[in-house]
Enzyme design. Sequence first.
Site, PDB file in Angstrom:
ATOM      1  N   CYS A 182      -4.974 -28.233  -1.331  1.00 22.97           N
ATOM      2  CA  CYS A 182      -4.024 -29.199  -1.850  1.00 22.97           C
ATOM      3  C   CYS A 182      -3.208 -28.613  -3.002  1.00 22.97           C
ATOM      4  O   CYS A 182      -3.195 -29.163  -4.104  1.00 22.97           O
ATOM      5  CB  CYS A 182      -4.808 -30.397  -2.324  1.00 22.97           C
ATOM      6  SG  CYS A 182      -4.119 -31.880  -1.708  1.00 22.97           S
ATOM      7  N   GLU A 183      -2.666 -27.466  -2.790  1.00 19.22           N
ATOM      8  CA  GLU A 183      -1.773 -26.761  -3.716  1.00 19.22           C
ATOM      9  C   GLU A 183      -0.900 -25.948  -2.771  1.00 19.22           C
ATOM     10  O   GLU A 183      -1.296 -25.695  -1.641  1.00 19.22           O
ATOM     11  CB  GLU A 183      -2.500 -25.709  -4.566  1.00 19.22           C
ATOM     12  CG  GLU A 183      -3.656 -26.161  -5.373  1.00 19.22           C
ATOM     13  CD  GLU A 183      -3.267 -26.558  -6.772  1.00 19.22           C
ATOM     14  OE1 GLU A 183      -2.234 -26.082  -7.250  1.00 19.22           O
ATOM     15  OE2 GLU A 183      -3.995 -27.368  -7.351  1.00 19.22           O
ATOM     16  N   ARG A 236      -5.483 -13.839  -4.511  1.00 27.13           N
ATOM     17  CA  ARG A 236      -4.560 -12.785  -4.967  1.00 27.13           C
ATOM     18  C   ARG A 236      -3.084 -13.072  -4.647  1.00 27.13           C
ATOM     19  O   ARG A 236      -2.220 -12.832  -5.494  1.00 27.13           O
ATOM     20  CB  ARG A 236      -4.993 -11.422  -4.414  1.00 27.13           C
ATOM     21  CG  ARG A 236      -6.379 -10.992  -4.916  1.00 27.13           C
ATOM     22  CD  ARG A 236      -6.723  -9.561  -4.536  1.00 27.13           C
ATOM     23  NE  ARG A 236      -5.979  -8.603  -5.310  1.00 27.13           N
ATOM     24  CZ  ARG A 236      -4.943  -7.936  -4.871  1.00 27.13           C
ATOM     25  NH1 ARG A 236      -4.519  -8.097  -3.628  1.00 27.13           N
ATOM     26  NH2 ARG A 236      -4.307  -7.095  -5.659  1.00 27.13           N
ATOM     27  N   GLU A 272     -13.956   4.416 -13.179  1.00 22.76           N
ATOM     28  CA  GLU A 272     -14.532   3.119 -12.759  1.00 22.76           C
ATOM     29  C   GLU A 272     -13.696   2.513 -11.634  1.00 22.76           C
ATOM     30  O   GLU A 272     -13.031   1.492 -11.826  1.00 22.76           O
ATOM     31  CB  GLU A 272     -14.539   2.154 -13.957  1.00 22.76           C
ATOM     32  CG  GLU A 272     -15.300   2.667 -15.157  1.00 22.76           C
ATOM     33  CD  GLU A 272     -14.775   2.062 -16.468  1.00 22.76           C
ATOM     34  OE1 GLU A 272     -13.917   1.156 -16.429  1.00 22.76           O
ATOM     35  OE2 GLU A 272     -15.219   2.506 -17.525  1.00 22.76           O
ATOM     36  N   PRO A 273     -13.700   3.113 -10.460  1.00 24.48           N
ATOM     37  CA  PRO A 273     -12.852   2.591  -9.388  1.00 24.48           C
ATOM     38  C   PRO A 273     -13.426   1.323  -8.766  1.00 24.48           C
ATOM     39  O   PRO A 273     -14.621   1.244  -8.475  1.00 24.48           O
ATOM     40  CB  PRO A 273     -12.858   3.728  -8.356  1.00 24.48           C
ATOM     41  CG  PRO A 273     -14.157   4.446  -8.599  1.00 24.48           C
ATOM     42  CD  PRO A 273     -14.465   4.299 -10.059  1.00 24.48           C
ATOM     43  N   GLY A 274     -12.568   0.323  -8.591  1.00 25.73           N
ATOM     44  CA  GLY A 274     -12.975  -0.894  -7.882  1.00 25.73           C
ATOM     45  C   GLY A 274     -12.268  -0.941  -6.539  1.00 25.73           C
ATOM     46  O   GLY A 274     -12.837  -0.652  -5.487  1.00 25.73           O
ATOM     47  N   TYR A 317     -11.732  -8.128  -4.984  1.00 29.37           N
ATOM     48  CA  TYR A 317     -11.225  -9.337  -5.637  1.00 29.37           C
ATOM     49  C   TYR A 317     -10.863 -10.412  -4.602  1.00 29.37           C
ATOM     50  O   TYR A 317      -9.909 -11.155  -4.784  1.00 29.37           O
ATOM     51  CB  TYR A 317     -10.028  -9.001  -6.548  1.00 29.37           C
ATOM     52  CG  TYR A 317     -10.303  -7.811  -7.445  1.00 29.37           C
ATOM     53  CD1 TYR A 317     -11.189  -7.935  -8.516  1.00 29.37           C
ATOM     54  CD2 TYR A 317      -9.742  -6.564  -7.201  1.00 29.37           C
ATOM     55  CE1 TYR A 317     -11.478  -6.853  -9.322  1.00 29.37           C
ATOM     56  CE2 TYR A 317     -10.035  -5.468  -8.009  1.00 29.37           C
ATOM     57  CZ  TYR A 317     -10.897  -5.618  -9.066  1.00 29.37           C
ATOM     58  OH  TYR A 317     -11.190  -4.537  -9.861  1.00 29.37           O
ATOM     59  N   TYR A 351      -1.348 -13.157  -8.161  1.00 29.90           N
ATOM     60  CA  TYR A 351      -0.651 -11.916  -8.536  1.00 29.90           C
ATOM     61  C   TYR A 351       0.571 -11.645  -7.662  1.00 29.90           C
ATOM     62  O   TYR A 351       1.089 -10.528  -7.684  1.00 29.90           O
ATOM     63  CB  TYR A 351      -1.578 -10.708  -8.327  1.00 29.90           C
ATOM     64  CG  TYR A 351      -2.898 -10.730  -9.030  1.00 29.90           C
ATOM     65  CD1 TYR A 351      -2.984 -10.942 -10.407  1.00 29.90           C
ATOM     66  CD2 TYR A 351      -4.074 -10.485  -8.326  1.00 29.90           C
ATOM     67  CE1 TYR A 351      -4.206 -10.924 -11.044  1.00 29.90           C
ATOM     68  CE2 TYR A 351      -5.307 -10.465  -8.965  1.00 29.90           C
ATOM     69  CZ  TYR A 351      -5.359 -10.691 -10.317  1.00 29.90           C
ATOM     70  OH  TYR A 351      -6.569 -10.659 -10.952  1.00 29.90           O
ATOM     71  N   GLY A 399      -8.394   1.756 -11.487  1.00 29.87           N
ATOM     72  CA  GLY A 399      -6.964   1.506 -11.290  1.00 29.87           C
ATOM     73  C   GLY A 399      -6.287   2.314 -10.212  1.00 29.87           C
ATOM     74  O   GLY A 399      -5.075   2.187 -10.035  1.00 29.87           O
TER      75      GLY A 399
HETATM   76  C1  LIG Z   1     -12.520  -1.809 -17.446  1.00 31.32           C
HETATM   77  C2  LIG Z   1     -12.162  -1.797 -16.010  1.00 31.32           C
HETATM   78  N1  LIG Z   1     -12.576  -0.765 -15.256  1.00 31.32           N
HETATM   79  C3  LIG Z   1     -12.291  -0.707 -13.930  1.00 31.32           C
HETATM   80  C4  LIG Z   1     -11.577  -1.703 -13.299  1.00 31.32           C
HETATM   81  C5  LIG Z   1     -11.315  -1.583 -11.832  1.00 31.32           C
HETATM   82  O1  LIG Z   1      -9.975  -1.546 -11.511  1.00 31.32           O
HETATM   83  P1  LIG Z   1      -9.521  -1.235 -10.034  1.00 31.32           P
HETATM   84  O2  LIG Z   1     -10.180  -2.229  -9.142  1.00 31.32           O
HETATM   85  O3  LIG Z   1      -8.059  -1.370 -10.033  1.00 31.32           O
HETATM   86  O4  LIG Z   1      -9.965   0.163  -9.728  1.00 31.32           O
HETATM   87  C6  LIG Z   1     -11.100  -2.776 -14.051  1.00 31.32           C
HETATM   88  C7  LIG Z   1     -10.321  -3.843 -13.397  1.00 31.32           C
HETATM   89  O5  LIG Z   1      -9.899  -4.819 -13.903  1.00 31.32           O
HETATM   90  C8  LIG Z   1     -11.410  -2.834 -15.446  1.00 31.32           C
HETATM   91  O6  LIG Z   1     -10.992  -3.857 -16.199  1.00 31.32           O
END
Ligand SMILES: Cc1ncc(COP(=O)(O)O)c(C=O)c1O
Length: 404
Positions: free
Chosen positions: A332-333, A302, A263-265, A360, A306, A222
């Site tokens: 087509c949206e 996105r 858990e960074p994405g 994403y 969002y 997050g």
């Molecule tokens: C359980 C969990 N961990 C980590 C993430 C990664 O979030 P972010 O990409 O915002 O770091 C998510 C995103 O939905 C998640 O659901």
Amino acid sequence: MAEQLSNEQLIGAAKEFGTPLYVYHAEKIKEQYLKLVDGFSILDTKFFYASKALTNINILRYIKEIGCNVDCSSINEVKLALHAGFEPQNILYTSNGIAFSEIEEAVSAGVHINIDSLSNLEKFGKKYGHSYPVGIRMRPNIMAGGNIKISTGHEGSKFGIPVEQLDKIEEVVKTYNIFIRTLHIHTGSDIKDVDVFVKGIEVLFELIPHFPELEVIDLGGGFKVPYIPGEKETDINLLAQKIKESFDNHPTADNKKFQLWFEPGKFLVSECGYLLAEVTVLKETASTIFAAVDTGLNHLIRPMMYDAYHHINNISNPSGEMKAYTVTGNICETDTFAANRELHEIREGDYLAFLNAGAYGFEMASNYNSRFKPAEVLVRNNKSRLIRKRDDMKDLLKSQVELD
Ligand SMILES: Cc1ncc(COP(=O)(O)O)c(C=O)c1O
């Protein structure tokens, strides 16, 4: 500091591989990872890349190469991580709402698991008892994140076991003597305010005494990255400092130290990615100049899903006069990428680069309108290499069963 990819590099890739095209910059991922490692060097911390953000196998292998672990949100992501070469002990499966059979598969693979329902916790207890350490995903009842659609830890959210059900969790854990190794929370995405993470950990401190075998506190992902010019990312050094203070202020009875997991994405892969598109049609109307591109919400959802802002650069005419354009897709949206946005003058045939497209982006792409999914390119050491071919007609038909 990894330089941004230059307009010339991006145009070179668009010409070589065609558009629409996702381009990822490897060194930017490493730069982001090192910010986390450096910031959290004051605590025993491990990072698990939330692979749902971008699962191209070459990205996963790069993540492994730079020393990061991997977090998965489906058993198939676990299988991809294993295929990429991660050891099971470096893979985490944070599940939500899944069939117990997926948890059984994850146990067979030997990966870490966070369970997010009492129902699966009970099934887990019955089958594995104390034999397999496991984590519980808690719902801390904290509202966080840039947008309600990406908030996950608040009251009413489907994610995790609500903290108020602690007595029920304890009952299940005691009945089956489950080895609870981890307490997990993930409150949302795009969180700039470090105090949100501190609030989350404060909730967990209340729970810690109830789980004597606990070893790990997992605060999920997050972290925010800038999408809009001038925005700031989460201050990682400040966050680490505050979490350390929080730990110091809550010594456990036996002075036990916990390992911290994240858990960074987005933080790792958002800014590394560019979606390149060609302007196909300019349409001037009384109120608006539309610039239509050869991509759409099928490739980058996105903005429509969002209301997310993605900065757009006209890389073909970077010093053209500024004018307001509404940039739309070819689906087509209504698929508006930007409404009345000031951009350098756009001509048909120009290439536009959508920034922050690594997380994403491709991962949420579809074949809607029977359009091909884009190709993907990885730029590493200034060398651009194709890491996914553009779809073709065979891909559209490959799983269809044509009846006689
Ligand atoms: C359980 C969990 N961990 C980590 C993430 C990664 O979030 P972010 O990409 O915002 O770091 C998510 C995103 O939905 C998640 O659901």
